[in-house]
Design a protein around this motif. Structure first.
Motif, PDB file in Angstrom:
ATOM      1  N   ASN A 109       0.851  -1.196   0.000  1.00 13.61           N
ATOM      2  CA  ASN A 109       0.000   0.000   0.000  1.00 13.61           C
ATOM      3  C   ASN A 109       0.888   1.249   0.000  1.00 13.61           C
ATOM      4  OD1 ASN A 109      -1.744   2.166   0.672  1.00 13.61           O
ATOM      5  ND2 ASN A 109      -3.131   0.763   1.719  1.00 13.61           N
ATOM      6  N   PRO A 110       0.745   2.134  -0.994  1.00 16.38           N
ATOM      7  CA  PRO A 110       1.582   3.344  -1.030  1.00 16.38           C
ATOM      8  C   PRO A 110       1.437   4.205   0.224  1.00 16.38           C
ATOM      9  CG  PRO A 110       0.430   3.031  -3.113  1.00 16.38           C
ATOM     10  CD  PRO A 110      -0.148   2.041  -2.157  1.00 16.38           C
ATOM     11  N   ALA A 111       0.244   4.199   0.840  1.00 25.53           N
ATOM     12  CA  ALA A 111       0.047   4.992   2.052  1.00 25.53           C
ATOM     13  C   ALA A 111       0.931   4.493   3.189  1.00 25.53           C
ATOM     14  CB  ALA A 111      -1.429   4.948   2.466  1.00 25.53           C
ATOM     15  N   LEU A 112       1.103   3.169   3.276  1.00 28.89           N
ATOM     16  CA  LEU A 112       1.973   2.606   4.306  1.00 28.89           C
ATOM     17  C   LEU A 112       3.423   2.988   4.048  1.00 28.89           C
ATOM     18  CD1 LEU A 112       2.480   0.790   6.760  1.00 28.89           C
ATOM     19  CD2 LEU A 112       2.568  -1.158   5.200  1.00 28.89           C
ATOM     20  N   VAL A 113       3.846   2.904   2.800  1.00 32.21           N
ATOM     21  CA  VAL A 113       5.217   3.267   2.444  1.00 32.21           C
ATOM     22  C   VAL A 113       5.478   4.728   2.778  1.00 32.21           C
ATOM     23  CG1 VAL A 113       6.867   3.491   0.553  1.00 32.21           C
ATOM     24  CG2 VAL A 113       5.320   1.512   0.643  1.00 32.21           C
ATOM     25  N   PRO A 128      20.050  13.907  14.128  1.00 36.30           N
ATOM     26  CA  PRO A 128      20.729  13.894  12.817  1.00 36.30           C
ATOM     27  C   PRO A 128      22.026  13.091  12.796  1.00 36.30           C
ATOM     28  CG  PRO A 128      20.037  16.114  13.436  1.00 36.30           C
ATOM     29  CD  PRO A 128      19.853  15.265  14.646  1.00 36.30           C
ATOM     30  N   GLY A 129      22.698  13.005  13.911  1.00 36.32           N
ATOM     31  CA  GLY A 129      23.973  12.293  13.926  1.00 36.32           C
ATOM     32  C   GLY A 129      23.839  10.794  14.014  1.00 36.32           C
ATOM     33  N   ASN A 130      22.644  10.308  14.187  1.00 36.61           N
ATOM     34  CA  ASN A 130      22.427   8.869  14.340  1.00 36.61           C
ATOM     35  C   ASN A 130      22.245   8.245  12.961  1.00 36.61           C
ATOM     36  OD1 ASN A 130      21.702   6.291  15.072  1.00 36.61           O
ATOM     37  ND2 ASN A 130      20.171   6.919  16.576  1.00 36.61           N
ATOM     38  N   THR A 131      23.227   7.480  12.538  1.00 33.72           N
ATOM     39  CA  THR A 131      23.172   6.850  11.215  1.00 33.72           C
ATOM     40  C   THR A 131      22.833   5.355  11.291  1.00 33.72           C
ATOM     41  OG1 THR A 131      25.562   6.426  11.281  1.00 33.72           O
ATOM     42  CG2 THR A 131      24.834   8.496  10.265  1.00 33.72           C
ATOM     43  N   ALA A 132      22.499   4.871  12.494  1.00 35.91           N
ATOM     44  CA  ALA A 132      22.156   3.451  12.646  1.00 35.91           C
ATOM     45  C   ALA A 132      20.831   3.153  11.958  1.00 35.91           C
ATOM     46  CB  ALA A 132      22.067   3.097  14.130  1.00 35.91           C
ATOM     47  N   PRO A 133      20.620   1.923  11.530  1.00 34.17           N
ATOM     48  CA  PRO A 133      19.329   1.566  10.940  1.00 34.17           C
ATOM     49  C   PRO A 133      18.199   1.783  11.940  1.00 34.17           C
ATOM     50  CG  PRO A 133      20.971  -0.147  10.550  1.00 34.17           C
ATOM     51  CD  PRO A 133      21.573   0.794  11.534  1.00 34.17           C
ATOM     52  N   VAL A 134      17.089   2.296  11.452  1.00 29.33           N
ATOM     53  CA  VAL A 134      15.943   2.555  12.325  1.00 29.33           C
ATOM     54  C   VAL A 134      15.222   1.235  12.597  1.00 29.33           C
ATOM     55  CG1 VAL A 134      13.755   3.775  12.559  1.00 29.33           C
ATOM     56  CG2 VAL A 134      15.681   4.886  11.417  1.00 29.33           C
ATOM     57  N   PRO A 135      15.037   0.870  13.856  1.00 31.61           N
ATOM     58  CA  PRO A 135      14.313  -0.380  14.157  1.00 31.61           C
ATOM     59  C   PRO A 135      12.892  -0.341  13.617  1.00 31.61           C
ATOM     60  CG  PRO A 135      15.534   0.363  16.081  1.00 31.61           C
ATOM     61  CD  PRO A 135      15.604   1.473  15.066  1.00 31.61           C
ATOM     62  N   GLN A 136      12.432  -1.468  13.150  1.00 29.44           N
ATOM     63  CA  GLN A 136      11.128  -1.550  12.489  1.00 29.44           C
ATOM     64  C   GLN A 136       9.980  -1.106  13.391  1.00 29.44           C
ATOM     65  OE1 GLN A 136      10.334  -5.364  10.735  1.00 29.44           O
ATOM     66  NE2 GLN A 136       8.170  -4.966  10.447  1.00 29.44           N
ATOM     67  N   ASP A 137      10.050  -1.439  14.678  1.00 27.55           N
ATOM     68  CA  ASP A 137       8.904  -1.129  15.536  1.00 27.55           C
ATOM     69  C   ASP A 137       8.779   0.356  15.846  1.00 27.55           C
ATOM     70  OD1 ASP A 137      11.323  -1.776  16.929  1.00 27.55           O
ATOM     71  OD2 ASP A 137      10.246  -1.762  18.825  1.00 27.55           O
ATOM     72  N   LEU A 138       9.752   1.172  15.460  1.00 25.63           N
ATOM     73  CA  LEU A 138       9.629   2.615  15.638  1.00 25.63           C
ATOM     74  C   LEU A 138       8.916   3.290  14.472  1.00 25.63           C
ATOM     75  CD1 LEU A 138      13.023   3.722  17.239  1.00 25.63           C
ATOM     76  CD2 LEU A 138      10.779   3.517  18.344  1.00 25.63           C
ATOM     77  N   VAL A 139       8.686   2.548  13.395  1.00 20.24           N
ATOM     78  CA  VAL A 139       8.064   3.165  12.223  1.00 20.24           C
ATOM     79  C   VAL A 139       6.829   2.417  11.735  1.00 20.24           C
ATOM     80  CG1 VAL A 139      10.196   4.282  11.439  1.00 20.24           C
ATOM     81  CG2 VAL A 139       9.677   1.945  10.697  1.00 20.24           C
ATOM     82  N   THR A 140       6.446   1.339  12.427  1.00 18.77           N
ATOM     83  CA  THR A 140       5.243   0.589  12.055  1.00 18.77           C
ATOM     84  C   THR A 140       4.316   0.492  13.257  1.00 18.77           C
ATOM     85  OG1 THR A 140       6.328  -1.515  12.589  1.00 18.77           O
ATOM     86  CG2 THR A 140       6.396  -0.775  10.287  1.00 18.77           C
ATOM     87  N   THR A 141       3.021   0.541  12.994  1.00 15.39           N
ATOM     88  CA  THR A 141       2.043   0.484  14.075  1.00 15.39           C
ATOM     89  C   THR A 141       1.772  -0.961  14.475  1.00 15.39           C
ATOM     90  OG1 THR A 141       0.149   0.400  12.560  1.00 15.39           O
ATOM     91  CG2 THR A 141       0.935   2.578  13.222  1.00 15.39           C
TER      92      THR A 141
END
Length: 211
Positions: A109-113, A128-141
């Motif tokens: 779904n484009p809305a989810l993306v 801004p200085g944090n270049t680590a990969p963002v954990p999935q649970d911080l960006v998905t409900t």
């Protein structure tokens, strides 16, 4: 059928109905007392006696003893000095306990993306200085929209931002995360961190520093 026979039949029918109605009423009253009064009182008494904290909502309190929320329901933290929980899709506001539910958007779904990209951008902008990969649970409900936990990785991802905002050594914040990491029960599930409990511990550090 003469009049006397008819009257006798009516009396017999009335008596039969009465004999059926009385036990039905007695059974109704007994079941109402049992299921509507006795059983709720019994279960409430057992819950209050054996699990009073859970029975009363698993409330969490601040340093002054005031209730600030439940350990079972997340809250919408947005300040840089607080850890942030999982995004919530409940309406009309995040973590609305009266309207639990997820976004129900498929992975294509484009809305989810777009939503995930926006959340990643918000996290990057806040640190801004944090270049680590963002954990999935911080960006998905979550499915409920009320999840009070994040993964230890999601908490550690935010440690530097929180430490900087609170003028604390990052090692102290990381140690606080470690102390509030709940390990799986009997090895089932994943380790997790309750966001509200962790933020209350952070606020307690601030309160201790002012005394």
């Amino acid at each position: 059928m003469n009049a006397s026979t008819t009257a006798q039949a009516i009396e017999t029918d009335a008596g039969s109905n009465g004999s059926l109605l009385r036990p039905a009423l007695v059974l109704f009253v007994l079941l109402s007392l049992l299921t509507g009064l006795a059983y709720p009182l019994l279960t409430t008494g057992i819950a209050q006696g054996l699990f009073p904290e859970q029975a009363n909502g698993s409330l969490l309190r601040d340093a002054k003893g005031q209730p600030v929320g439940s350990s079972l329901i997340g809250q919408n933290f947005t300040a840089p000095g607080h850890f942030w929980g999982r995004p919530s899709a409940t309406a009309p506001m995040p973590y609305n306990a009266a309207l639990s539910g997820g976004a129900n958007q498929g992975p294509l779904n484009p809305a989810l993306v777009d939503a995930v990209k926006a959340r990643v951008a918000t996290l990057r902008a806040a640190d801004p200085g944090n270049t680590a990969p963002v954990p999935q649970d911080l960006v998905t409900t979550s499915g409920s929209g009320l999840d009070p936990h994040i993964s230890p990785a999601a908490a550690r991802y935010q440690a530097a931002r929180v430490a900087r905002a609170r003028h604390l050594p990052v090692e102290r914040v990381q140690a606080l995360i470690q102390r509030h990491t709940e390990m799986p029960w009997l090895g089932l599930g994943e380790a997790r961190v309750n966001v509200l409990q962790l933020n209350l511990a952070l606020d307690a550090l601030r309160d201790d520093a002012t005394h």
